[in-house]
Motif scaffolding. Structure first.
Motif, PDB file in Angstrom:
ATOM      1  N   LYS A  64      19.409  34.293  -5.238  1.00  0.00           N
ATOM      2  CA  LYS A  64      18.789  33.556  -4.130  1.00  0.00           C
ATOM      3  C   LYS A  64      19.788  32.687  -3.384  1.00  0.00           C
ATOM      4  O   LYS A  64      20.780  32.252  -3.945  1.00  0.00           O
ATOM      5  CB  LYS A  64      17.665  32.680  -4.683  1.00  0.00           C
ATOM      6  CG  LYS A  64      16.507  33.502  -5.207  1.00  0.00           C
ATOM      7  CD  LYS A  64      15.367  32.651  -5.704  1.00  0.00           C
ATOM      8  CE  LYS A  64      15.471  32.322  -7.150  1.00  0.00           C
ATOM      9  NZ  LYS A  64      14.188  31.905  -7.748  1.00  0.00           N
ATOM     10  N   GLY A  65      19.480  32.423  -2.130  1.00  0.00           N
ATOM     11  CA  GLY A  65      20.313  31.529  -1.336  1.00  0.00           C
ATOM     12  C   GLY A  65      20.090  31.765   0.146  1.00  0.00           C
ATOM     13  O   GLY A  65      19.167  32.486   0.530  1.00  0.00           O
ATOM     14  N   GLY A  78       9.772  24.967  -5.475  1.00  0.00           N
ATOM     15  CA  GLY A  78       8.612  25.842  -5.605  1.00  0.00           C
ATOM     16  C   GLY A  78       8.678  27.101  -4.762  1.00  0.00           C
ATOM     17  O   GLY A  78       7.907  28.037  -4.990  1.00  0.00           O
ATOM     18  N   THR A  79       9.602  27.155  -3.810  1.00  0.00           N
ATOM     19  CA  THR A  79       9.651  28.352  -2.959  1.00  0.00           C
ATOM     20  C   THR A  79      10.111  29.578  -3.740  1.00  0.00           C
ATOM     21  O   THR A  79       9.725  30.702  -3.424  1.00  0.00           O
ATOM     22  CB  THR A  79      10.581  28.122  -1.751  1.00  0.00           C
ATOM     23  OG1 THR A  79      11.831  27.629  -2.238  1.00  0.00           O
ATOM     24  CG2 THR A  79      10.004  27.117  -0.780  1.00  0.00           C
ATOM     25  N   GLY A  80      10.936  29.352  -4.776  1.00  0.00           N
ATOM     26  CA  GLY A  80      11.381  30.477  -5.595  1.00  0.00           C
ATOM     27  C   GLY A  80      10.222  31.038  -6.416  1.00  0.00           C
ATOM     28  O   GLY A  80      10.146  32.244  -6.662  1.00  0.00           O
TER      29      GLY A  80
HETATM   30  N1  LIG Z   1      20.014  26.823   1.960  1.00  0.00           N
HETATM   31  C1  LIG Z   1      19.051  27.732   1.906  1.00  0.00           C
HETATM   32  N2  LIG Z   1      18.760  28.479   2.991  1.00  0.00           N
HETATM   33  C2  LIG Z   1      17.777  29.382   2.945  1.00  0.00           C
HETATM   34  N3  LIG Z   1      17.014  29.627   1.861  1.00  0.00           N
HETATM   35  C3  LIG Z   1      17.266  28.917   0.757  1.00  0.00           C
HETATM   36  C4  LIG Z   1      18.284  27.936   0.720  1.00  0.00           C
HETATM   37  N4  LIG Z   1      18.286  27.391  -0.520  1.00  0.00           N
HETATM   38  C5  LIG Z   1      17.311  28.006  -1.221  1.00  0.00           C
HETATM   39  N5  LIG Z   1      16.702  28.922  -0.465  1.00  0.00           N
HETATM   40  C6  LIG Z   1      15.598  29.781  -0.872  1.00  0.00           C
HETATM   41  O1  LIG Z   1      14.566  28.990  -1.458  1.00  0.00           O
HETATM   42  C7  LIG Z   1      14.122  29.575  -2.676  1.00  0.00           C
HETATM   43  C8  LIG Z   1      14.456  28.613  -3.810  1.00  0.00           C
HETATM   44  O2  LIG Z   1      14.218  29.175  -5.063  1.00  0.00           O
HETATM   45  P1  LIG Z   1      14.517  28.380  -6.413  1.00  0.00           P
HETATM   46  O3  LIG Z   1      15.885  27.843  -6.405  1.00  0.00           O
HETATM   47  O4  LIG Z   1      14.148  29.289  -7.523  1.00  0.00           O
HETATM   48  O5  LIG Z   1      13.511  27.157  -6.327  1.00  0.00           O
HETATM   49  P2  LIG Z   1      12.254  26.767  -7.227  1.00  0.00           P
HETATM   50  O6  LIG Z   1      12.621  27.043  -8.657  1.00  0.00           O
HETATM   51  O7  LIG Z   1      12.061  25.316  -6.981  1.00  0.00           O
HETATM   52  O8  LIG Z   1      11.099  27.576  -6.791  1.00  0.00           O
HETATM   53  C9  LIG Z   1      14.799  30.932  -2.753  1.00  0.00           C
HETATM   54  O9  LIG Z   1      14.010  31.914  -2.140  1.00  0.00           O
HETATM   55  C10 LIG Z   1      16.073  30.729  -1.952  1.00  0.00           C
HETATM   56  O10 LIG Z   1      16.578  31.939  -1.405  1.00  0.00           O
END
Ligand SMILES: Nc1ncnc2c1ncn2[C@@H]1O[C@H](COP(=O)(O)OP(=O)(O)O)[C@@H](O)[C@H]1O
Ligand SMILES: NC(=O)C1=CN([C@@H]2O[C@H](COP(=O)(O)OP(=O)(O)OC[C@H]3O[C@@H](n4cnc5c(N)ncnc54)[C@H](OP(=O)(O)O)[C@@H]3O)[C@@H](O)[C@H]2O)[C@@H](O)CC1
Length: 454
Positions: free
Chosen positions: A359-360, A386-388
């Motif tokens: 992810k990123g 929470g988006t992940g």
């Molecule tokens: N800088 C960023 N730009 C775009 N999307 C992001 C960025 N950072 C995180 N994300 C997205 O947000 C989500 C975060 O997931 P995660 O790290 O597992 O968070 P959580 O465990 O809190 O749900 C992933 O889908 C990731 O791709």
């Protein structure tokens, strides 16, 4: 080269007009390195001279500047100068895709002195062409003009590249080494019910998520699955009550039934891990899911458990998707992700025999035996808790509909990024802050928007 430079000059002329209201009489500066990239900039400068643009060039390696390009610029009335003055636009022709490492000190000094927008030729110099990493001084472009096809760096280093413009140079190009689905490709594969479908035919998603500590993660993961397609969602775990309170349509149970018991409900694809903790109970649930012969997404705490005990995968044949963030990937491989995110994801993919979705801002999807894929978020508002968990639910929903692991992962990430942009109320100004709940609420709208491209 001349065809490429002609296309480059046309883009520069268009940008001059858009940004300053005119072409003739405007000033363009060239930063010219020793390679073909510098040659493209010099030729483009020569073409711009014909349209009445004043062109000054700084040669960073005067002895090795592209001879034909330099001659063309001089013949057209371009000037070679020690420093750029105050041009309206600057062309970065310092290095191209064979460059490596940050800008060298002399180039960095010139770049630091530029106030005008920079148009990068092929890629912003100083950005690593393979990984998109920026490890020192580098150009930050308003626009990058590339030739023939996008290259991986354009997806991996979106912030350094600015907008990307591809100039057609009429060559038969090799297939790109980094694949990216278009909106229409995602839409065409999305599971859509037909007249003969009913609640079971689009696949039942099982979600093992949540705990007393992380009730919300279960709601978000289940919500991701419920919002992604029609078809049943069953939730198991310590936060089942919270899920059914929010989603009466979910079928819930506090425990995971034993597959041998005969009363085990049908599940076509699983999500295991969000918010479930790393207790003995959570481990035994993960083990039970992984032993079933159904495609599975492992996320969050499930990844931590798997990293601690990879033997949980012993004997597993069914498709597996791992959805780590950088910290979780480091746990899985035992080393930091580093700058080359594609290599890191591919390494984990080989090690676990799984599709790995790293992810990123640029999400990488690596699958054994296939070209890596990228999903560009195009906004960073999803960087919120929470988006992940939602993404894991969405991926599981697509797996349970029968999509192959690599496609399910890429499609889910694509729609998830679209939902983030819709929720943020984007447009040119990029919108404003969102919570995971707002992203989740925008998932159906994202799917509708994707389907409207068909
Ligand atoms: N800088 C960023 N730009 C775009 N999307 C992001 C960025 N950072 C995180 N994300 C997205 O947000 C989500 C975060 O997931 P995660 O790290 O597992 O968070 P959580 O465990 O809190 O749900 C992933 O889908 C990731 O791709
Ligand atoms: N509402 C709810 O119920 C919610 C519940 N949630 C649930 O919480 C559980 C814990 O999940 P988690 O991801 O927060 O913690 P964990 O796995 O311990 O790792 C965190 C450490 O890893 C590192 N790190 C490095 N890169 C990183 C990156 N890109 N993104 C993030 N971290 C990165 C970083 O360490 P650092 O590099 O800063 O030293 C950081 O300290 C999990 O079950 C999840 O589902 C959440 O989804 C939120 C909403």
């Amino acid at each position: 080269m001349r065809r490429a430079a002609w296309g480059l000059a046309a883009v520069v002329a268009r940008e001059l007009r858009a940004r300053t209201g005119a072409i003739t009489g405007r000033r363009v500066g060239l930063l010219v390195g020793s390679g073909d990239n510098g040659g493209d900039a010099l030729w483009a400068g020569a073409f711009l001279r014909r349209r009445g643009v004043a062109v000054d060039a700084v040669l960073l390696s005067p002895d090795r500047a592209h001879p034909a390009g330099l001659a063309a610029l001089r013949a057209a009335g371009g000037r070679i100068v020690p420093r750029l003055g105050e041009p309206d636009l600057v062309l970065d022709g310092i290095v191209g895709i064979s460059g490596h490492g940050p800008l060298r000190p002399a180039a960095a000094e010139h770049v630091a002195g530029i106030g005008a927008p920079i148009i990068a030729v092929d890629l912003p110099s100083g950005v690593d062409p393979g990984s998109g990493a920026v490890q020192g001084p580098a150009v930050r472009a308003a626009l990058t003009v590339t030739f023939g096809a996008r290259k991986p760096v354009h997806a991996l280093a979106g912030e350094s590249c600015g907008d990307i413009e591809v100039v057609d140079i009429g060559l038969e190009l090799l297939s790109p080494s980094l694949a990216e689905l278009t909106d229409a490709e995602v839409a065409a594969r999305w599971p859509v019910p037909g007249p003969r479908d009913h609640k079971y035919t689009l696949g039942v998603t099982g979600v093992v998520a949540g705990s007393a500590r992380y009730r919300g993660a279960a709601v978000l993961a289940a919500g991701g699955a419920i919002s992604s397609k029609s078809g049943m969602v069953r939730c198991f775990g310590g936060a089942a009550g919270a899920v059914v309170e929010r989603y009466p349509e979910a079928l819930v149970a506090d425990d995971l039934p034993d597959p041998g018991s005969g009363s085990s409900p049908r599940v076509d694809g699983w999500v295991a891990g969000p918010g479930m903790g790393t207790s003995e109970q959570a481990r035994s649930w993960l083990e039970a899911v992984l032993q079933r012969d159904a495609p599975t997404v492992v996320d969050a705490d499930g990844l931590t458990l798997l990293a601690a005990d990879p033997s949980l995968l012993r004997g597993r044949q069914a498709p597996l998707v791992l959805t780590p963030h950088d910290g979780e990937l480091a746990r899985l491989t035992g080393e930091p992700v580093g700058d080359d995110r594609i290599a890191a994801a591919a390494g984990a993919s080989r090690r676990y025999g799984a599709t790995v979705l790293l992810k990123g801002h640029a999400t990488i999807i690596a699958s054994p035996g296939s070209a890596p894929m990228v999903v560009r978020a195009r906004s960073s508002w999803a960087a919120t808790p929470g988006t992940g968990d939602i993404l894991a639910g969405m991926t599981g929903a697509l797996l349970s509909a029968g999509l192959p692991a690599r496609e399910a992962a890429a499609m889910a990430a694509h729609a998830h990024a679209r939902a983030a942009r819709i929720a943020a109320g984007g447009g040119p100004a990029d919108g404003g802050p969102i919570s995971a709940s707002q992203l989740l609420a925008a998932v159906p709208a994202a799917i509708r928007a994707l389907r409207s491209t068909q």
